[in-house]
Design an enzyme around this catalytic site. Sequence first.
Site, PDB file in Angstrom:
ATOM      1  N   GLY A 172       0.792  -1.228   0.000  1.00 17.26           N
ATOM      2  CA  GLY A 172       0.000   0.000   0.000  1.00 17.26           C
ATOM      3  C   GLY A 172       0.827   1.282   0.000  1.00 17.26           C
ATOM      4  O   GLY A 172       0.275   2.380   0.009  1.00 17.26           O
ATOM      5  N   HIS A 173       2.163   1.179  -0.020  1.00 16.15           N
ATOM      6  CA  HIS A 173       3.032   2.383   0.102  1.00 16.15           C
ATOM      7  C   HIS A 173       4.189   2.300  -0.872  1.00 16.15           C
ATOM      8  O   HIS A 173       5.312   2.089  -0.456  1.00 16.15           O
ATOM      9  CB  HIS A 173       3.548   2.488   1.540  1.00 16.15           C
ATOM     10  CG  HIS A 173       4.067   3.847   1.892  1.00 16.15           C
ATOM     11  ND1 HIS A 173       5.403   4.191   1.786  1.00 16.15           N
ATOM     12  CD2 HIS A 173       3.443   4.943   2.357  1.00 16.15           C
ATOM     13  CE1 HIS A 173       5.572   5.436   2.195  1.00 16.15           C
ATOM     14  NE2 HIS A 173       4.397   5.917   2.542  1.00 16.15           N
ATOM     15  N   PHE A 174       4.072   2.504  -2.037  1.00 17.93           N
ATOM     16  CA  PHE A 174       2.915   2.692  -2.898  1.00 17.93           C
ATOM     17  C   PHE A 174       2.991   1.641  -3.987  1.00 17.93           C
ATOM     18  O   PHE A 174       4.084   1.374  -4.473  1.00 17.93           O
ATOM     19  CB  PHE A 174       2.923   4.095  -3.519  1.00 17.93           C
ATOM     20  CG  PHE A 174       2.924   5.193  -2.492  1.00 17.93           C
ATOM     21  CD1 PHE A 174       1.736   5.594  -1.901  1.00 17.93           C
ATOM     22  CD2 PHE A 174       4.107   5.782  -2.098  1.00 17.93           C
ATOM     23  CE1 PHE A 174       1.738   6.610  -0.955  1.00 17.93           C
ATOM     24  CE2 PHE A 174       4.108   6.788  -1.149  1.00 17.93           C
ATOM     25  CZ  PHE A 174       2.929   7.205  -0.576  1.00 17.93           C
ATOM     26  N   VAL A 211       8.012   2.659  -1.681  1.00 19.61           N
ATOM     27  CA  VAL A 211       8.919   3.450  -0.849  1.00 19.61           C
ATOM     28  C   VAL A 211       8.720   3.017   0.604  1.00 19.61           C
ATOM     29  O   VAL A 211       7.579   2.929   1.073  1.00 19.61           O
ATOM     30  CB  VAL A 211       8.617   4.964  -0.989  1.00 19.61           C
ATOM     31  CG1 VAL A 211       9.469   5.788  -0.027  1.00 19.61           C
ATOM     32  CG2 VAL A 211       8.835   5.432  -2.417  1.00 19.61           C
TER      33      VAL A 211
END
Length: 150
Positions: free
Chosen positions: A48-50, A55
């Site tokens: 989810g990041h990203f 990252v």
Amino acid sequence: MKLDIKEIMTRLPHRYPMLLIDRVLEMEPGKRIVAIKNVSMNEPFFEGHFPHHPVMPGVLIIEAMAQAAALFSFEGDSTVNPADRKIAYYLVGVDGARFRKPVVPGDQLRLEVSADRLSRTMCKYSACATVDGQEVAAAKLMCAIRALED
């Protein structure tokens, strides 16, 4: 002093997915540590990041530095062990945090932490994270030690 993952797990209460130290390269008990976090695409936070540009979250870099600090701060002191279920070692302050470059899958995060002040209840540190010799993050950390009730 060097530590492998098995030795790290005897000294820290963290486990997957929150154990953020893979190896200790150097350690001077009560003074400083150099530790490694190998950053893999398999890390759960990258989902989810990203998804389009993975990252490592800055807060997790800070957490990795705090875990490294816990490893060397009480080494050799048999009365305090961060993995002991009778005490808690909390990150309670972060000052002057700077993030200079993104940490991405495939990077090896080198965590260098030195003690500014250690006591039985409060500890202060200077911490820096690098990748390939370039600083990616730095901060002053403060951690508290608290007894837990049974």
